[in-house]
Scaffold this active site. Structure first.
Site, PDB file in Angstrom:
ATOM      1  N   PRO A   9       1.121  -1.162   0.112  1.00 24.91           N
ATOM      2  CA  PRO A   9       0.462   0.205   0.595  1.00 24.91           C
ATOM      3  C   PRO A   9       0.894   1.686   0.092  1.00 24.91           C
ATOM      4  O   PRO A   9       1.744   1.550   0.602  1.00 24.91           O
ATOM      5  CB  PRO A   9      -0.624   0.261   1.534  1.00 24.91           C
ATOM      6  N   ASN A  10      -0.030   2.078  -0.993  1.00 22.09           N
ATOM      7  CA  ASN A  10       0.389   3.411  -0.699  1.00 22.09           C
ATOM      8  C   ASN A  10       1.834   3.999  -1.639  1.00 22.09           C
ATOM      9  O   ASN A  10       2.224   4.828  -1.575  1.00 22.09           O
ATOM     10  CB  ASN A  10       0.746   4.700   0.327  1.00 22.09           C
ATOM     11  N   ARG A  17       4.881  11.139  -2.183  1.00 23.43           N
ATOM     12  CA  ARG A  17       4.653  11.189  -0.849  1.00 23.43           C
ATOM     13  C   ARG A  17       5.528  10.672   0.291  1.00 23.43           C
ATOM     14  O   ARG A  17       6.770  10.834  -0.255  1.00 23.43           O
ATOM     15  CB  ARG A  17       4.227   9.248  -0.705  1.00 23.43           C
ATOM     16  N   TYR A  22      10.626   9.095   1.281  1.00 21.87           N
ATOM     17  CA  TYR A  22      10.515   7.653   0.031  1.00 21.87           C
ATOM     18  C   TYR A  22      11.336   8.224  -0.694  1.00 21.87           C
ATOM     19  O   TYR A  22      11.874   7.684  -2.505  1.00 21.87           O
ATOM     20  CB  TYR A  22       9.262   7.598  -0.191  1.00 21.87           C
ATOM     21  N   ASN A  73       8.233  -5.681  -0.957  1.00 19.48           N
ATOM     22  CA  ASN A  73       8.095  -4.037  -0.139  1.00 19.48           C
ATOM     23  C   ASN A  73       6.394  -4.015   0.163  1.00 19.48           C
ATOM     24  O   ASN A  73       5.930  -4.384  -0.568  1.00 19.48           O
ATOM     25  CB  ASN A  73       8.496  -3.068  -0.826  1.00 19.48           C
ATOM     26  N   ALA A  76       3.326  -1.059   4.761  1.00 21.05           N
ATOM     27  CA  ALA A  76       3.251  -1.273   6.232  1.00 21.05           C
ATOM     28  C   ALA A  76       2.396  -2.545   6.144  1.00 21.05           C
ATOM     29  O   ALA A  76       2.796  -3.037   7.776  1.00 21.05           O
ATOM     30  CB  ALA A  76       1.897  -0.369   6.448  1.00 21.05           C
ATOM     31  N   GLU A  97      11.957  -9.473   1.522  1.00 22.78           N
ATOM     32  CA  GLU A  97      12.001  -8.650   1.835  1.00 22.78           C
ATOM     33  C   GLU A  97      12.566  -7.115   2.061  1.00 22.78           C
ATOM     34  O   GLU A  97      14.216  -7.231   1.992  1.00 22.78           O
ATOM     35  CB  GLU A  97      11.922  -8.805   3.518  1.00 22.78           C
ATOM     36  N   HIS A  99      12.998  -2.732   1.557  1.00 28.56           N
ATOM     37  CA  HIS A  99      12.440  -1.334   2.334  1.00 28.56           C
ATOM     38  C   HIS A  99      13.082  -0.162   1.746  1.00 28.56           C
ATOM     39  O   HIS A  99      14.332  -0.579   1.418  1.00 28.56           O
ATOM     40  CB  HIS A  99      11.937  -1.271   3.172  1.00 28.56           C
ATOM     41  N   ARG A 106      13.317   3.934  12.242  1.00 34.44           N
ATOM     42  CA  ARG A 106      12.660   4.851  11.725  1.00 34.44           C
ATOM     43  C   ARG A 106      11.813   4.876  13.161  1.00 34.44           C
ATOM     44  O   ARG A 106      12.090   4.603  14.362  1.00 34.44           O
ATOM     45  CB  ARG A 106      11.681   4.968  10.910  1.00 34.44           C
TER      46      ARG A 106
HETATM   47  C1  DQA Z   1       8.383   1.297   3.201  1.00 40.24           C
HETATM   48  C2  DQA Z   1       8.137   0.897   4.993  1.00 40.24           C
HETATM   49  C3  DQA Z   1       7.577   1.151   6.063  1.00 40.24           C
HETATM   50  O1  DQA Z   1       7.558   0.712   7.250  1.00 40.24           O
HETATM   51  C4  DQA Z   1       6.106   1.552   5.395  1.00 40.24           C
HETATM   52  O2  DQA Z   1       5.019   1.750   5.644  1.00 40.24           O
HETATM   53  C5  DQA Z   1       6.594   2.043   3.800  1.00 40.24           C
HETATM   54  C6  DQA Z   1       7.430   1.383   2.522  1.00 40.24           C
HETATM   55  C7  DQA Z   1       9.895   1.148   3.086  1.00 40.24           C
HETATM   56  O3  DQA Z   1       9.453   1.002   1.792  1.00 40.24           O
HETATM   57  O4  DQA Z   1      10.447   2.047   3.201  1.00 40.24           O
HETATM   58  O5  DQA Z   1       5.179   2.227   3.146  1.00 40.24           O
HETATM   59  O6  DQA Z   1       7.746  -0.828   2.978  1.00 40.24           O
END
Ligand code: DQA
Length: 144
Positions: A9-10, A17, A22, A73, A76, A97, A99, A106
């Site tokens: 998501p997002n 964003r 990011y 990725n 959240a 995994e 990110h 964080r």
């Molecule tokens: C994320 C880190 C997550 O905590 C966050 O919710 C994201 C992006 C990252 O790529 O840094 O949406 O996965």
């Protein structure tokens, strides 16, 4: 070799964003970079994004027998989703995994990954390079 990239998501909002966290790169830019590197390494990639947990679960289930590795990725959902964790465990497809940001630097709620124990490893904090490192790790996992 076929590798499935999944984005949670997002991540469709990358570029607009929270750019201070990011960066300014869009998900389409990242996909382009992944495809360039994949072509050099002679592997095939499928690159998907969803804001819906169940859709990601379905894609992980369907990956079995079709993809040799998953790079995810989970955004959240990393920190909340037992369903994604169970899907990764059930599929048996080696999963990396990734990110963009360093989740351990964080907020505390980002320090816990529910999917990490069922992934081969975690790459976190290298911006868009995390995707390239994820691709390379996915190829290595197959040879391991
Ligand atoms: C994320 C880190 C997550 O905590 C966050 O919710 C994201 C992006 C990252 O790529 O840094 O949406 O996965």
């Amino acid at each position: 070799m076929k590798i499935l990239f999944l984005n949670g998501p997002n991540l469709n909002l990358l570029g607009q964003r929270e750019p201070e966290i990011y960066g300014n790169t869009t998900l389409a830019d990242i996909e382009g970079k992944v495809r360039e590197r994949a072509a050099e390494l002679k592997v095939e990639v499928d690159f998907r994004q969803s804001n819906v947990e169940g859709e990601l679960v379905g894609w992980i289930q369907q990956a079995k027998g079709k993809f040799e590795a998953i790079v995810i990725n989970a955004a959240a959902y990393t920190h909340t989703s037992i369903a994604l964790r169970d899907a990764i465990a059930a599929s048996g497809v080696p999963t990396i995994e990734i990110h963009l940001s360093n989740v351990h630097a964080r907020e505390k709620f980002r320090h816990k990954s529910l999917i990490a124990p069922v992934c081969r490893g975690q790459i976190t904090g290298f911006g868009q390079k995390s995707y390239i490192l994820g691709l390379e790790a996915a190829i290595d996992v197959k040879d391991a």
